[in-house]
Structures are given as structure tokens and as C-alpha cells.
Design a protein around this motif. Structure first.
Motif, PDB file in Angstrom:
ATOM      1  N   SER A  78       0.836  -1.203   0.000  1.00 26.42           N
ATOM      2  CA  SER A  78       0.000   0.000   0.000  1.00 26.42           C
ATOM      3  C   SER A  78       0.864   1.244   0.000  1.00 26.42           C
ATOM      4  O   SER A  78       2.051   1.197   0.341  1.00 26.42           O
ATOM      5  N   GLU A  79       0.237   2.371  -0.383  1.00 22.67           N
ATOM      6  CA  GLU A  79       0.937   3.644  -0.384  1.00 22.67           C
ATOM      7  C   GLU A  79       1.281   4.081   1.034  1.00 22.67           C
ATOM      8  O   GLU A  79       2.354   4.636   1.289  1.00 22.67           O
ATOM      9  N   SER A  80       0.382   3.842   1.987  1.00 23.84           N
ATOM     10  CA  SER A  80       0.606   4.278   3.366  1.00 23.84           C
ATOM     11  C   SER A  80       1.795   3.561   3.988  1.00 23.84           C
ATOM     12  O   SER A  80       2.558   4.158   4.756  1.00 23.84           O
ATOM     13  N   SER A  81       1.993   2.284   3.640  1.00 21.67           N
ATOM     14  CA  SER A  81       3.134   1.553   4.204  1.00 21.67           C
ATOM     15  C   SER A  81       4.449   2.115   3.687  1.00 21.67           C
ATOM     16  O   SER A  81       5.442   2.190   4.416  1.00 21.67           O
ATOM     17  N   LEU A  82       4.476   2.548   2.422  1.00 20.33           N
ATOM     18  CA  LEU A  82       5.685   3.162   1.882  1.00 20.33           C
ATOM     19  C   LEU A  82       5.959   4.508   2.543  1.00 20.33           C
ATOM     20  O   LEU A  82       7.118   4.886   2.756  1.00 20.33           O
ATOM     21  N   ASP A  83       4.906   5.260   2.868  1.00 19.33           N
ATOM     22  CA  ASP A  83       5.083   6.533   3.568  1.00 19.33           C
ATOM     23  C   ASP A  83       5.663   6.315   4.960  1.00 19.33           C
ATOM     24  O   ASP A  83       6.515   7.076   5.421  1.00 19.33           O
ATOM     25  N   ILE A  84       5.191   5.265   5.655  1.00 17.66           N
ATOM     26  CA  ILE A  84       5.734   4.928   6.978  1.00 17.66           C
ATOM     27  C   ILE A  84       7.209   4.558   6.855  1.00 17.66           C
ATOM     28  O   ILE A  84       8.047   4.992   7.654  1.00 17.66           O
ATOM     29  N   LEU A  85       7.528   3.762   5.839  1.00 14.62           N
ATOM     30  CA  LEU A  85       8.926   3.395   5.590  1.00 14.62           C
ATOM     31  C   LEU A  85       9.771   4.641   5.385  1.00 14.62           C
ATOM     32  O   LEU A  85      10.877   4.757   5.935  1.00 14.62           O
ATOM     33  N   ASN A  86       9.280   5.592   4.595  1.00 15.46           N
ATOM     34  CA  ASN A  86      10.030   6.811   4.309  1.00 15.46           C
ATOM     35  C   ASN A  86      10.299   7.606   5.590  1.00 15.46           C
ATOM     36  O   ASN A  86      11.378   8.178   5.768  1.00 15.46           O
ATOM     37  N   GLU A  87       9.323   7.638   6.511  1.00 23.25           N
ATOM     38  CA  GLU A  87       9.521   8.330   7.780  1.00 23.25           C
ATOM     39  C   GLU A  87      10.640   7.682   8.583  1.00 23.25           C
ATOM     40  O   GLU A  87      11.488   8.364   9.159  1.00 23.25           O
ATOM     41  N   TRP A  88      10.637   6.349   8.631  1.00 26.93           N
ATOM     42  CA  TRP A  88      11.694   5.645   9.360  1.00 26.93           C
ATOM     43  C   TRP A  88      13.066   5.896   8.725  1.00 26.93           C
ATOM     44  O   TRP A  88      14.071   6.052   9.431  1.00 26.93           O
ATOM     45  N   LEU A  89      13.124   5.935   7.405  1.00 28.16           N
ATOM     46  CA  LEU A  89      14.398   6.178   6.717  1.00 28.16           C
ATOM     47  C   LEU A  89      14.876   7.607   6.952  1.00 28.16           C
ATOM     48  O   LEU A  89      16.089   7.842   7.080  1.00 28.16           O
ATOM     49  N   ASN A  90      13.952   8.569   7.024  1.00 23.93           N
ATOM     50  CA  ASN A  90      14.334   9.945   7.348  1.00 23.93           C
ATOM     51  C   ASN A  90      14.922  10.021   8.749  1.00 23.93           C
ATOM     52  O   ASN A  90      15.885  10.754   9.003  1.00 23.93           O
ATOM     53  N   VAL A  91      14.332   9.256   9.668  1.00 20.99           N
ATOM     54  CA  VAL A  91      14.859   9.208  11.035  1.00 20.99           C
ATOM     55  C   VAL A  91      16.262   8.620  11.040  1.00 20.99           C
ATOM     56  O   VAL A  91      17.178   9.125  11.708  1.00 20.99           O
ATOM     57  N   LEU A  92      16.449   7.538  10.270  1.00 19.53           N
ATOM     58  CA  LEU A  92      17.768   6.906  10.189  1.00 19.53           C
ATOM     59  C   LEU A  92      18.808   7.897   9.678  1.00 19.53           C
ATOM     60  O   LEU A  92      19.929   7.969  10.214  1.00 19.53           O
ATOM     61  N   GLN A  93      18.459   8.692   8.670  1.00 17.67           N
ATOM     62  CA  GLN A  93      19.372   9.701   8.139  1.00 17.67           C
ATOM     63  C   GLN A  93      19.681  10.768   9.185  1.00 17.67           C
ATOM     64  O   GLN A  93      20.819  11.196   9.347  1.00 17.67           O
ATOM     65  N   SER A  94      18.643  11.210   9.889  1.00 16.25           N
ATOM     66  CA  SER A  94      18.811  12.269  10.880  1.00 16.25           C
ATOM     67  C   SER A  94      19.758  11.851  11.998  1.00 16.25           C
ATOM     68  O   SER A  94      20.571  12.635  12.486  1.00 16.25           O
ATOM     69  N   VAL A  95      19.658  10.585  12.388  1.00 15.68           N
ATOM     70  CA  VAL A  95      20.501  10.068  13.467  1.00 15.68           C
ATOM     71  C   VAL A  95      21.977  10.147  13.096  1.00 15.68           C
ATOM     72  O   VAL A  95      22.845  10.376  13.958  1.00 15.68           O
ATOM     73  N   GLN A  96      22.299   9.979  11.816  1.00 13.91           N
ATOM     74  CA  GLN A  96      23.700   9.885  11.388  1.00 13.91           C
ATOM     75  C   GLN A  96      24.376  11.238  11.160  1.00 13.91           C
ATOM     76  O   GLN A  96      25.595  11.299  11.056  1.00 13.91           O
ATOM     77  N   ILE A  97      23.612  12.311  11.078  1.00  8.52           N
ATOM     78  CA  ILE A  97      24.174  13.608  10.694  1.00  8.52           C
ATOM     79  C   ILE A  97      25.345  14.063  11.577  1.00  8.52           C
ATOM     80  O   ILE A  97      26.377  14.509  11.063  1.00  8.52           O
ATOM     81  N   PRO A  98      25.248  13.956  12.919  1.00 13.74           N
ATOM     82  CA  PRO A  98      26.387  14.417  13.742  1.00 13.74           C
ATOM     83  C   PRO A  98      27.684  13.679  13.442  1.00 13.74           C
ATOM     84  O   PRO A  98      28.769  14.245  13.607  1.00 13.74           O
ATOM     85  N   PHE A  99      27.604  12.435  12.977  1.00 16.85           N
ATOM     86  CA  PHE A  99      28.808  11.635  12.772  1.00 16.85           C
ATOM     87  C   PHE A  99      29.528  11.991  11.477  1.00 16.85           C
ATOM     88  O   PHE A  99      30.606  11.468  11.207  1.00 16.85           O
ATOM     89  N   ALA A 100      28.943  12.845  10.685  1.00 17.53           N
ATOM     90  CA  ALA A 100      29.647  13.414   9.534  1.00 17.53           C
ATOM     91  C   ALA A 100      30.056  14.851   9.818  1.00 17.53           C
ATOM     92  O   ALA A 100      31.184  15.262   9.511  1.00 17.53           O
ATOM     93  N   LEU A 101      29.165  15.634  10.442  1.00 16.76           N
ATOM     94  CA  LEU A 101      29.438  17.055  10.665  1.00 16.76           C
ATOM     95  C   LEU A 101      30.514  17.291  11.715  1.00 16.76           C
ATOM     96  O   LEU A 101      31.402  18.136  11.527  1.00 16.76           O
TER      97      LEU A 101
END
Length: 533
Positions: free
Chosen positions: A414-437
Motif C-alpha cells: 500500500s501507499e501508506s506503508s511506503l510513507d511509513i517506511l520513508n519516515e523511518w528512513l528519514n529518522v535513520l538519516q537524521s541520526v547519522q548527521i552528527p557523525f559526519a558534521l
């Protein structure tokens, strides 16, 4: 006597001109030969020679002389910034743009502009590290941190890359599904997109300039597609200008605002840019060459991100014009955006659904290839692996493609499940930002690493302020997400334990590098003491 003297001068002048032309066209190593045991971003034979300042260096080491501006040299330096700018145009960013436009209208365009400016600052610092040291960020981290911290940083960078790659591959697969009229399912699009690894290896064998030319075509395709849609939908020029010039933010659009800023800094892109700039043969021991390269890369990166800003602006305003204030605004995502556009604006000479699909495909394909490129540098730099490029690319691609195929099969319901996945992936990206900056800002301010090219105290404060702002904004996104999604005592305990370890590692990175400027540390200490009292 006079005629002979004149002829001799003309011969010498012609000889110098021929020599300079040869230097601009040939590729030969300027810097000392690389250690055979160390991984390098580019072998000497792969690099493009664009400058040679022999005779320009002066005896006074504190003085750096740079030749006059040259359009020809700017053209030869053009390329790395455009590859870097792809991260500002990937499917995750496009989804953030369309949701910001649909929900917030034109009101967040000013934030998009300033966020792009913040991203430019970080990328210029990344390029500065690569040019001034002759090594990329992952290589420098390998020497800067102990083994355990280096491995943690590598793991975090790989996780960020996998998260970004899943979004990019699925975005490309959605585009393939659109352009095939739904004949090809999502998983088939993922497999087709996986082949870009081999396309990338094929192109790389023909040289860096050929690869850069392909990316220029992909960016031009995106620009043309979204500009066409922009022209078809005819957004309000007055509201667009107001949205850019007048800052506005309401409680209803705070989440979209956070998303706009959060999408700008991509952890793997910080590592990537510091390596890409080494595709030009610059001797880091010659200060004039380094300064000239930094000047040209600053111009090139600014132009590249200006173009990416315009493309993001097109997408945001298209959806602001079509869906702001409508019932569909809160339900638009990457999967159904094309169909919503088709229902709203219809066909015309060329259906808008397919224009959207072409632009999305160009964004997905280009970002997955740069993801493969970044993965090679990250793995090779942190682990010092001297593997053949095809093998390293295959390993890097497998890390992302295998989980992506699994995700596509699970979330294709479903479309909603892909949107939920995208939210989790955005969170995963956000968590990693300090380790590059944090490693970047620590290293770019160190005289032992950068020499005379370390950033000054004012720029250091500005950079740390931008980094802190991005980290805090992403921290808000994480908090908001976990408050709404984390349920259950055991899961909550695991999240709290992970958060404690995460914060402890960030503090370690800051304190070990002496990263924060002294006056900023003093201010933070006083505020913490005031809060405690």
C-alpha cells in the motif's frame, strides 16, 4: 642583434604557451607518489590536471599568489559540485518538497533557500578538507580517531548510505512503474535500478569527465521536466516572491519546516564531496594551487546548488499551486503524487504524469549512482581497503540493494506503508548527521591537518552554529517521531538506552577533537549551569 634577440624572445614565449597548453590537456602526477599500501580516492593516472603554478609560488611562505581568473580553468574544475548537488535532488528531497508545498503552500520557500545556503557552507568545508590535505574525510577520520571510534563512524556512515539508497532506489522504481503504466511492479524497478552499478563502472572506465557529463544530462533532464511542469501549472509569481523574501512559520507547518532543513545535509554527501575534488590533480604542498582550486570549487559548487535550489523550488511551487488547502494535501506522497498531478492538470500534449515520471527517474538514477560512488570512498577510506573498483562497487551496491529488494516486497502492499517506511528512513538519516558534521568541523579547524587553510574563528563559529542548528532540528524530528511511534515498555527502554549511548558518543567526538570554539563552550556551560539551578 636586435632582430635575433626579438626572435629568441618570441621562441621562448611560444615555447611557454605550448608548455602551458600541454599542461592543461595532459594528466600527470604533481604530488608525491601515493603509498602502495594506502587506499586513495583517485589514482594519479585518473586525475585531471588543470593547474600548474610553478613559478607562481613566492619565497615568503605566508604569501599565496593566485593567477587571474580563467573561464577555461573554471570549466576544467566544473564537475564535482554537480555530482555533489545530486544529494539535494534525490527522491527523498523531492518528497519533502511536494509535501511542504501541498501542506504549507508558498510559506516555506524562504526556509528552502536558507537551508540550501547552509548546505552549501557545509559542502564548501568538505571540499576545503579534500583539496588542502589531498585526502578525503573518511581517510582523515581513520587517522584521527582510535580503532573503536573509527569503526563506529564507519558503521554509522554505512547505515546512512543504506537508508539514503533505499529511498533513492525505491524512488527510481516508482518512476519506472509510472513510465511502464504499472506493468512493472516495484520490485522489478528495484532490480532494474540495481544495474546502475554496472553502468557506473562502464562510464568510469572512460574517465571522470565522461561520468560528469552523464550527470550533467541527468540534472538537465530534471530541470527541464520540472520547469515544464512549473510552466504548465502557472504558480503565482507574487506569492512565490513573498514566500522567498518573507519568513513565515506556523505551528501547523513546523513538521514540514523540519523536513525541509533535515533533507539538506546528507551524511554520505559530506564524505563524497571531499573525495570528488581530488579528481583534479592539485599538489597540496603548493599553496597557490590549493587556493586557486578552492576559489574555482567555491564558484562551481555555488552554481550547482543554485540550480538544485531552482529545481526544488519548482517542485514545491507546483504542489503549492495545485494542492495547498485541498483535502488531498495531507495524503500526497511520492507514490501517488504523479496520479494526483494527472487528475488535477490532465494530459495536454504530453501527460504531466509522464513528465513527473521522467524527472523522478532522473533524480533516482543519478542519486543511486552517486550513492555507489560515496560508498566506495567511505568503505575504502575508513577500512583502508585497496580493492578493485568493480569489486568495491559490487560490495557497496549489495549492501543497499539486498535490503531494498526485501523492503520493496514487504512494503509494496500500500501507499501508506511506503510513507511509513520513508519516515523511518528519514529518522535513520537524521541520526547519522552528527557523525559526519562533527569530524568535518573538527578537522577543518585543525592547523595540524589543514595548515594555513584551516578556517578562522569567525567561520568556525558560523559553521558550528549551522551544525548545531541542523542537529537540533533533526533532534526535534527524532523526538516527535519517537513520541508518536514508540509503544511498549521494552521497546521504550531499548530506545532510551540507545539514545544515551548515542548522546555519549556525540559528546566524545566533540570533546576529543576540541571541536567547539572556546567561547561557545563557555556560553553552553553557563546556560547548562543556569538550567541546573
Amino acid at each position: 642583434m636586435s632582430t635575433a634577440h626579438t626572435t629568441r624572445e618570441e621562441d621562448e614565449s611560444n615555447s611557454k604557451d605550448d608548455e602551458e597548453a600541454s599542461r592543461l590537456l595532459q594528466s600527470k602526477p604533481l604530488s608525491p607518489p601515493e603509498d602502495e599500501d594506502d587506499e586513495v580516492a583517485y589514482e594519479a593516472r585518473e586525475k585531471i590536471l588543470v593547474v600548474d603554478l610553478d613559478g607562481i609560488e613566492v619565497e615568503d611562505p605566508s604569501t599565496i599568489r593566485v593567477p587571474p581568473f580563467s573561464w577555461k580553468k573554471l570549466w576544467l574544475f566544473t564537475g564535482p559540485g554537480f555530482l555533489m548537488s545530486i544529494a539535494f535532488l534525490d527522491p527523498g528531497n523531492l518528497e519533502g518538497d511536494l509535501q511542504a508545498g501541498a501542506i504549507a503552500g508558498y510559506s516555506l520557500l524562504w526556509l528552502l533557500m536558507w537551508a540550501t545556503g547552509m548546505g552549501l557552507l557545509i559542502q564548501l568545508l568538505s571540499a576545503r578538507v579534500g583539496v588542502a590535505t589531498g585526502r578525503h574525510l573518511a581517510e582523515l577520520c581513520r587517522d584521527e580517531y582510535p580503532d573503536w571510534a573509527r569503526l563506529v563512524l564507519w558503521l554509522m556512515a554505512e547505515l546512512a548510505l543504506i537508508g539514503a539508497d533505499i529511498q533513492e532506489v525505491i524512488g527510481s522504481a516508482i518512476a519506472i512503474q509510472i513510465l511502464s503504466n504499472g506493468v512493472l511492479p516495484l520490485w522489478a524497478g528495484v532490480i532494474i535500478t540495481a544495474s546502475d552499478c554496472f553502468i557506473f563502472l562502464f562510464l568510469e572506465n572512460y574517465g571522470v569527465r565522461k561520468l560528469e557529463a552523464v550527470f550533467a544530462v541527468l540534472i538537465a533532464t530534471m530541470a527541464l521536466s520540472f520547469a515544464w511542469m512549473f510552466g504548465d501549472t502557472k504558480p503565482s509569481g507574487k506569492q512565490l516572491l513573498i514566500g522567498i523574501l518573507i519568513p513565515r512559520l506556523s505551528s501547523k507547518t513546523i513538521r514540514q519546516a523540519v523536513g525541509v532543513v533535515g533533507c539538506v545535509i546528507m551524511p554520505h554527501n559530506v564524505f563524497l564531496h571531499s573525495a570528488l575534488v581530488q579528481s583534479r590533480n592539485i599538489d597540496p604542498n603548493k599553496k597557490g594551487q590549493v587556493q586557486e582550486a578552492l576559489n574555482y570549487y567555491s564558484i562551481e559548487s555555488s552554481v550547482a546548488l543554485s540550480i538544485s535550489f531552482m529545481i526544488n523550488l519548482f517542485v514545491t511551487t507546483i504542489f503549492a499551486k495545485g494542492f495547498y488547502g485541498t483535502k488531498q494535501a495531507n495524503s500526497i506522497g511520492l507514490v501517488n503524487a504523479g496520479q494526483y498531478l494527472q487528475d488535477k492538470y490532465g494530459g495536454g500534449h504530453f501527460p504531466i504524469l509522464y513528465i513527473w515520471g521522467i524527472g523522478l527517474l532522473a533524480a533516482g538514477q543519478s542519486s543511486t549512482i552517486t550513492g555507489t560512488y560515496a560508498g566506495q570512498f567511505i568503505m575504502g577510506g575508513f577500512l583502508n581497503l585497496r580493492l578493485k573498483k568493480w569489486l568495491r562497487a559490487l560490495i557497496t551496491r549489495s549492501f543497499a540493494i539486498v535490503p531494498t529488494i526485501v523492503v520493496a516486497l514487504i512494503f509494496n502492499t500500500s501507499e501508506s506503508s511506503l510513507d511509513i517506511l520513508n519516515e523511518w528512513l528519514n529518522v535513520l538519516q537524521s541520526v547519522q548527521i552528527p557523525f559526519a558534521l562533527i569530524p568535518l568541523l573538527t578537522l577543518v579547524a585543525k592547523e595540524q591537518v589543514m595548515g594555513v587553510f584551516k578556517i578562522g574563528p569567525v567561520l568556525e563559529r558560523v559553521a558550528w552554529t549551522v551544525a548545531a542548528l541542523v542537529i537540533v532540528i533533526n533532534g526535534y524530528l527524532l523526538l516527535d517521531f519517537f513520541v508518536s511511534e514508540v509503544n511498549g515498555l521494552l521497546f521504550g527502554f531499548a530506545v532510551c538506552a540507545g539514545t544515551a549511548a548515542y548522546i555519549a558518543f556525540i559528546i566524545y567526538l566533540v570533546l576529543r577533537g576540541g571541536g567547539l570554539p572556546c567561547d561557545l563552550i563557555s556560553v553552553l556551560s553557563k546556560r547548562l549551569a543556569f538550567t541546573a539551578n
